[in-house]
Design a protein around this motif. Structure first.
Motif, PDB file in Angstrom:
ATOM      1  N   LYS A  46    -115.422  37.189  18.633  1.00  0.00           N
ATOM      2  CA  LYS A  46    -115.272  36.536  17.587  1.00  0.00           C
ATOM      3  C   LYS A  46    -115.231  34.860  18.310  1.00  0.00           C
ATOM      4  O   LYS A  46    -115.182  33.941  18.208  1.00  0.00           O
ATOM      5  N   GLU A  89    -117.989  33.719  19.856  1.00  0.00           N
ATOM      6  CA  GLU A  89    -119.429  33.971  19.109  1.00  0.00           C
ATOM      7  C   GLU A  89    -118.880  32.203  18.620  1.00  0.00           C
ATOM      8  O   GLU A  89    -119.795  31.346  18.263  1.00  0.00           O
ATOM      9  N   ARG A  90    -117.871  32.047  18.794  1.00  0.00           N
ATOM     10  CA  ARG A  90    -116.782  31.019  17.994  1.00  0.00           C
ATOM     11  C   ARG A  90    -117.952  29.468  19.603  1.00  0.00           C
ATOM     12  O   ARG A  90    -118.016  28.744  18.504  1.00  0.00           O
ATOM     13  N   THR A 121    -120.181  30.099  21.477  1.00  0.00           N
ATOM     14  CA  THR A 121    -121.049  29.835  21.936  1.00  0.00           C
ATOM     15  C   THR A 121    -122.103  29.370  20.972  1.00  0.00           C
ATOM     16  O   THR A 121    -123.378  29.061  21.238  1.00  0.00           O
ATOM     17  N   VAL A 180    -123.457  31.529  18.171  1.00  0.00           N
ATOM     18  CA  VAL A 180    -124.024  32.218  17.727  1.00  0.00           C
ATOM     19  C   VAL A 180    -123.955  33.701  17.351  1.00  0.00           C
ATOM     20  O   VAL A 180    -122.346  33.985  18.126  1.00  0.00           O
ATOM     21  N   ALA A 181    -124.371  34.676  16.587  1.00  0.00           N
ATOM     22  CA  ALA A 181    -124.097  35.979  16.638  1.00  0.00           C
ATOM     23  C   ALA A 181    -124.463  36.664  17.542  1.00  0.00           C
ATOM     24  O   ALA A 181    -125.224  36.845  18.622  1.00  0.00           O
ATOM     25  N   LEU A 182    -123.505  37.699  18.155  1.00  0.00           N
ATOM     26  CA  LEU A 182    -123.311  38.291  18.981  1.00  0.00           C
ATOM     27  C   LEU A 182    -123.347  39.626  19.390  1.00  0.00           C
ATOM     28  O   LEU A 182    -124.249  40.624  19.869  1.00  0.00           O
ATOM     29  N   THR A 191    -127.270  41.431  19.900  1.00  0.00           N
ATOM     30  CA  THR A 191    -128.219  40.932  19.071  1.00  0.00           C
ATOM     31  C   THR A 191    -128.176  39.934  19.976  1.00  0.00           C
ATOM     32  O   THR A 191    -128.255  40.754  21.559  1.00  0.00           O
ATOM     33  N   GLY A 203    -126.580  38.650  22.022  1.00  0.00           N
ATOM     34  CA  GLY A 203    -125.409  39.509  22.595  1.00  0.00           C
ATOM     35  C   GLY A 203    -126.330  39.598  24.326  1.00  0.00           C
ATOM     36  O   GLY A 203    -124.986  39.967  24.847  1.00  0.00           O
TER      37      GLY A 203
END
Length: 298
Positions: free
Chosen positions: A37, A40-41, A43, A45-47, A58, A61
């Protein structure tokens, strides 16, 4: 974003499971999730995406995983190399010396050091002058310089390794060949082969003779001690040289070595910029030479 975050993220991508990584690391699944998490915060984006069984990276990711894995691999290699360097197992040692020095002072030490530190690169270099050697130490081009110890040099530390008594080398048919020793006064009129006049060893010899009010005259000069010994054996002249470690006169040769116990010995050893700043491999090599020299008579 921390290195731990990236390591955990790569591990999750490869395992496809948060819980499996948590078990491997001995922590909770929540702790593993926090690492992801945080990435992800930062970057934006969802990883990871959840799947029926576990998780998968993803597209973003996979990009981060590839870059992180490559970077971590390179960093781990660098850390291993640094540990080896600190332990003295790798790296390089740059030494200024010549063949005469290696033959008489370092041959056993080089073999021992190579056996103990097979991955350390030994570099032997020839420097044209003592001043050049000291300059190379000062600018970091060299680690160690083998010298005849002389007056203090600003910014350079000197450490004696061995003291060498002087001998007079003559041919077997020389009138002095049967003498068991000579006093400094008996060198008057000998006119030995001269060591390089600008060398520290020549200056030390003249200073030792001057202590006994002896002034030497010369007819021939050479660049090194081995050449002086060869010329003495050929009958070209007599030579006052240090009794080099391992220097013996094989039976059948025409060379004779007559001790000169009244002359102050010649001190030889290491010059470095600072002993405490030496790399572990360089210190190990210097100590190996010291141990080797101390284990045998001069």
């Amino acid at each position: 974003m921390t290195l731990d975050d990236l390591r955990v993220f790569v591990a999750v991508c490869r395992a496809g499971s948060l819980s499996a990584v948590a078990r491997d690391l001995g922590c909770t699944q929540s702790a593993v999730s926090q690492h992801v998490k945080r990435l992800e915060r930062e970057t934006g984006v969802a990883l990871l995406e959840r799947q029926p069984r576990g998780v998968a990276p993803t597209q973003a990711g996979r990009v981060l995983e590839g870059a992180a894995a490559e970077g971590i691999s390179g960093l781990d290699l660098a850390l291993r190399q640094l540990r080896d360097l600190v332990d003295g197992h790798s790296g390089s040692v740059r030494v200024a010396t010549g063949a005469t020095t290696v033959r008489h002072f370092m041959s056993e030490a080089v073999v021992t050091f190579r056996r103990r530190h097979p991955r350390v690169n030994l570099e032997f270099r020839t420097v044209s002058s003592g001043r050049g050697s000291f300059d190379a130490l000062a600018d970091g081009t060299l680690d160690l310089v083998w010298i005849t110890l002389g007056p203090p040099v600003r910014g350079i530390e000197q450490r004696a390794v061995v003291e060498l008594p002087w001998v007079l080398a003559v041919r077997s048919d020389d009138p002095l060949a049967d003498r068991t020793s000579l006093t400094p006064g008996e060198l008057t009129g000998v006119r030995p082969i001269r060591l390089p006049p600008n060398s520290t060893s020549a200056a030390q010899l003249e200073a030792a003779c001057a202590e006994s009010d002896v002034r030497l005259g010369y007819d021939t000069s050479v660049a090194d001690w081995d050449t002086a010994l060869l010329l003495a054996e050929l009958g070209v002249g007599r030579a006052v040289v240090p009794a080099l470690p391992g220097l013996t006169v094989p039976s059948g040769t025409r060379l004779r070595l007559i001790p000169l116990p009244g002359l102050r010995p010649l001190s030889v050893g290491w010059a470095v910029r600072r002993w405490e700043a030496l790399s572990p491999p360089a210190r190990a090599f210097a100590d190996t030479v010291l141990d080797s020299a101390g284990a045998r008579p001069a």
